[in-house]
Design an enzyme around this catalytic site. Sequence first.
Site, mmCIF file in Angstrom:
data_model
loop_
_atom_site.group_PDB
_atom_site.id
_atom_site.type_symbol
_atom_site.label_atom_id
_atom_site.label_comp_id
_atom_site.label_asym_id
_atom_site.label_seq_id
_atom_site.Cartn_x
_atom_site.Cartn_y
_atom_site.Cartn_z
ATOM 1 N N SER A 1 0.865 -1.174 0.000
ATOM 2 C CA SER A 1 0.000 0.000 0.000
ATOM 3 C C SER A 1 0.903 1.225 0.000
ATOM 4 C CB SER A 1 -0.852 0.000 1.255
ATOM 5 O OG SER A 1 0.002 0.113 2.378
ATOM 6 N N LYS A 2 0.329 2.344 -0.378
ATOM 7 C CA LYS A 2 1.120 3.572 -0.393
ATOM 8 C C LYS A 2 1.635 3.847 1.026
ATOM 9 C CE LYS A 2 1.075 8.202 -2.304
ATOM 10 N NZ LYS A 2 1.779 8.797 -1.188
#
Length: 465
Positions: free
Chosen positions: A233-234
Amino acid sequence: MPQVRVRFAPSPTGVLHLGGARTALFNYLFARHTGGQFLLRIEDTDKERSTEAFTQAILEDMAWMGMRSDEEPVVQSSRLSAHREALQQLIDSGKVYKCYCTPEEREAARQKAEAEKTSYQYDRRCLGKPEQPGVPFVWRFQMPTEGETVVDDLVQGRVVTPNSELEDLVIARQDGSPLYNFVVVIDDAFMGITHVVRGKDHLSNTPKQVQIYRALGYPEPVFAHLPLILGLSKRLRSAGLGAYRDAGYLPSAVSNYIARLGWSHGDQEIFTEEELIEKFDLADVNRAEGALNLDKMAWLNQQHIQMTPPEQLAALLVPFLQKAGFPEMSLDHPRLLPAVATMRARASTLVEMAENCRFYFVDDDALEIDEAAKGKHLTQEACAHLRALADALASTTEDWTEAGIETAVRQFIAAQNLQLKHIAQPCRVALVGAPKGPGLYETMAVLGPASSVARLRLACSHHNP
Ligand code: GLU
């Protein structure tokens, strides 16, 4: 080849994440591999977003990974007068012009381009405009319009950009304060940088910077743009190195892991720091994007935990034990080193290892015994054996080594007509608090005679005869 000088140039507007750390590492490895210099520049010209705390955090994270600048770090904001001089040089040679366009005008032009589905590029409407005293302006750099700019990137290959696509970019504000594409050129030239190694997100800036090098008459460095890092995920991608340190990753494992994001050496997966330096070359960096994979990282960490000498591992483990409930823990705790030696093969992070090692350090009467294990293994019959074993061991404490303990235990089971399986798990539950852990004899060797005997007795106190 002249001596290699590379730099890592973080903006202290956030923590050092894996991508930034990889850029730093590739610069560092390339410098060490070639016998060159690794330098650091703090790009703190964005006063609003840069903080001293981020600078310190970045330096700390780099030090944790073993990367230090070979020279005093250059702080970009302290070089303003040099930046102004370079701007003056471009003004004097007629390579910049004043742009009086207001932000609203530029925005309108951008929106128009968008509506017409063309890409926006500043149309040079202020080039050659007469002076407009009192009207605010910015400095624009006049790009060539004919021909092309060629960058022979060590990773990306030959990148050709038609000069007609190079916008006349704003390089300084009215007060002479310079913007990124300008200042990076001045400072890289000042620091004698021979190779600019950075993320691919800067590739599109490079032809513009090359034109600025030429306008200032500076020698051009070699460029190497690293593939981007994808996956996760970011949030996890942008987590700082500190998050990995706190999760119990070893710096050598993190280096190994991020080195392999975009670089390879045959099919070798595990590298010590020395091997990375010996084998790393920019020529072997791939163009393909690297994808983060936490399972792989945990696996590598486990390998590095096993490869790290116990003394070094013990030093790394101390803060994790302190956090795990032993605030007084220090390197000279007599059980620390032997405990680490027995637990090294069993944990994939230092957090896990500290957790697994807890039983070695709790007081004998504070050892918690897993209820299910108690019910299953500490039966009345087993406890009778354990009490007898405790008595036998209490009188054979002079040779308290793994071999000595093994001999004593074997003599005990032979004398009692038992088999090892009758006492092994009950013993482990009594000593460790759970039916898992290192070998029985090594566990007892680390615990010492007094604790071993006490734990065997204490564990069975619920079955007092
Ligand atoms: N400060 C820039 C960044 O953090 C560095 C750019 C460069 O390496 O030229 O992205």
